[in-house]
Motif scaffolding. Structure first.
Motif, PDB file in Angstrom:
ATOM      1  N   VAL A  87       0.839  -1.205   0.000  1.00  0.00           N
ATOM      2  CA  VAL A  87       0.000   0.000   0.000  1.00  0.00           C
ATOM      3  C   VAL A  87       0.874   1.254   0.000  1.00  0.00           C
ATOM      4  N   ARG A  88       1.933   1.255   0.792  1.00  0.00           N
ATOM      5  CA  ARG A  88       2.840   2.417   0.831  1.00  0.00           C
ATOM      6  C   ARG A  88       3.533   2.645  -0.515  1.00  0.00           C
ATOM      7  N   ASN A  89       3.673   1.602  -1.289  1.00  0.00           N
ATOM      8  CA  ASN A  89       4.274   1.708  -2.616  1.00  0.00           C
ATOM      9  C   ASN A  89       3.231   2.106  -3.667  1.00  0.00           C
ATOM     10  N   ASP A  90       2.044   2.498  -3.198  1.00  0.00           N
ATOM     11  CA  ASP A  90       0.935   2.925  -4.055  1.00  0.00           C
ATOM     12  C   ASP A  90       0.516   1.831  -5.042  1.00  0.00           C
ATOM     13  N   GLN A  91       0.543   0.591  -4.541  1.00  0.00           N
ATOM     14  CA  GLN A  91       0.091  -0.546  -5.331  1.00  0.00           C
ATOM     15  C   GLN A  91      -1.113  -1.173  -4.634  1.00  0.00           C
ATOM     16  N   PHE A  92      -1.792  -2.062  -5.348  1.00  0.00           N
ATOM     17  CA  PHE A  92      -2.978  -2.718  -4.819  1.00  0.00           C
ATOM     18  C   PHE A  92      -2.617  -4.138  -4.381  1.00  0.00           C
ATOM     19  N   PRO A  93      -2.766  -4.446  -3.071  1.00  0.00           N
ATOM     20  CA  PRO A  93      -2.461  -5.800  -2.611  1.00  0.00           C
ATOM     21  C   PRO A  93      -3.653  -6.726  -2.831  1.00  0.00           C
ATOM     22  N   LEU A  94      -3.431  -7.804  -3.548  1.00  0.00           N
ATOM     23  CA  LEU A  94      -4.438  -8.852  -3.677  1.00  0.00           C
ATOM     24  C   LEU A  94      -3.938 -10.012  -2.829  1.00  0.00           C
ATOM     25  N   VAL A  95      -4.574 -10.214  -1.693  1.00  0.00           N
ATOM     26  CA  VAL A  95      -4.142 -11.236  -0.741  1.00  0.00           C
ATOM     27  C   VAL A  95      -4.927 -12.508  -1.012  1.00  0.00           C
ATOM     28  N   VAL A  96      -4.196 -13.591  -1.256  1.00  0.00           N
ATOM     29  CA  VAL A  96      -4.813 -14.871  -1.572  1.00  0.00           C
ATOM     30  C   VAL A  96      -4.377 -15.875  -0.513  1.00  0.00           C
ATOM     31  N   GLY A  97      -5.351 -16.460   0.166  1.00  0.00           N
ATOM     32  CA  GLY A  97      -5.027 -17.390   1.237  1.00  0.00           C
ATOM     33  C   GLY A  97      -5.531 -18.758   0.930  1.00  0.00           C
ATOM     34  N   GLY A  98      -5.445 -19.305   1.813  1.00  0.00           N
ATOM     35  CA  GLY A  98      -5.581 -19.778   3.131  1.00  0.00           C
ATOM     36  C   GLY A  98      -7.032 -19.598   3.593  1.00  0.00           C
TER      37      GLY A  98
END
Length: 163
Positions: A87-98
């Motif tokens: 987020v600080r890098n101005d990107q969108f995190p797509l978290v895939v889990g678990g």
């Protein structure tokens, strides 16, 4: 403005209970299966990171009504570090889990940087409290925990509640 997508793999199954003795829940395999199916290329992710979860154990001695609570809290902090950096890098995190307990680290990481909102879509309510849960699995409590309902070690990560 479009943001680059960064895929963050969170192969945790700590929020679940074994359905059969000596059979580990398979949700930790989801990131690998999705990778094999081409998710990374399909979403045009610019990077892929992985935050390994602690080894699963069937915590039957939980005293606060949530299995593996301490391990989930610790893993949530590690996962939050990854989300925060993206987020600080101005990107969108797509978290895939678990399992669904990865919601805690995902929300915490975003909350460290900005005010957060959550659109929650799931096949279940995921709003059980420990006293209501038949499994003591955080995967069925994740929405309740993220909104501040439940044991403080999971609802008040870094003094941030609700997530």
């Amino acid at each position: 403005m479009d943001k680059d997508i960064v895929l963050l793999e969170a192969p945790s199954n700590l929020g679940l209970k074994q359905l059969e003795p000596d059979v580990e829940p398979g949700t930790r395999k989801a990131p690998d299966v999705l990778k094999e199916l081409g998710l990374f290329d399909a979403i045009r992710a610019v990077e892929r990171f992985r935050v390994e979860a602690p080894k699963f154990w069937d915590d039957t001695e939980n005293l606060i009504g949530v299995r593996c609570a301490d391990a989930i809290a610790a893993y949530s902090l590690s996962l939050a570090d990854g989300v925060e950096a993206i987020v600080r890098n101005d990107q969108f995190p797509l978290v895939v889990g678990g399992d669904c307990s990865i919601l805690l680290g995902s929300m915490l990481g975003a909350h460290r940087v900005t005010e957060t909102s959550l659109l929650f879509i799931d096949g279940h309510t995921d709003f059980y409290l420990p006293s209501q849960s038949g499994t003591a699995g955080a995967a069925g409590m994740d929405l309740a925990l993220a909104t501040g309902w439940g044991p403080e070690c999971l609802t008040n990560l870094e003094g941030r509640t609700p997530l």
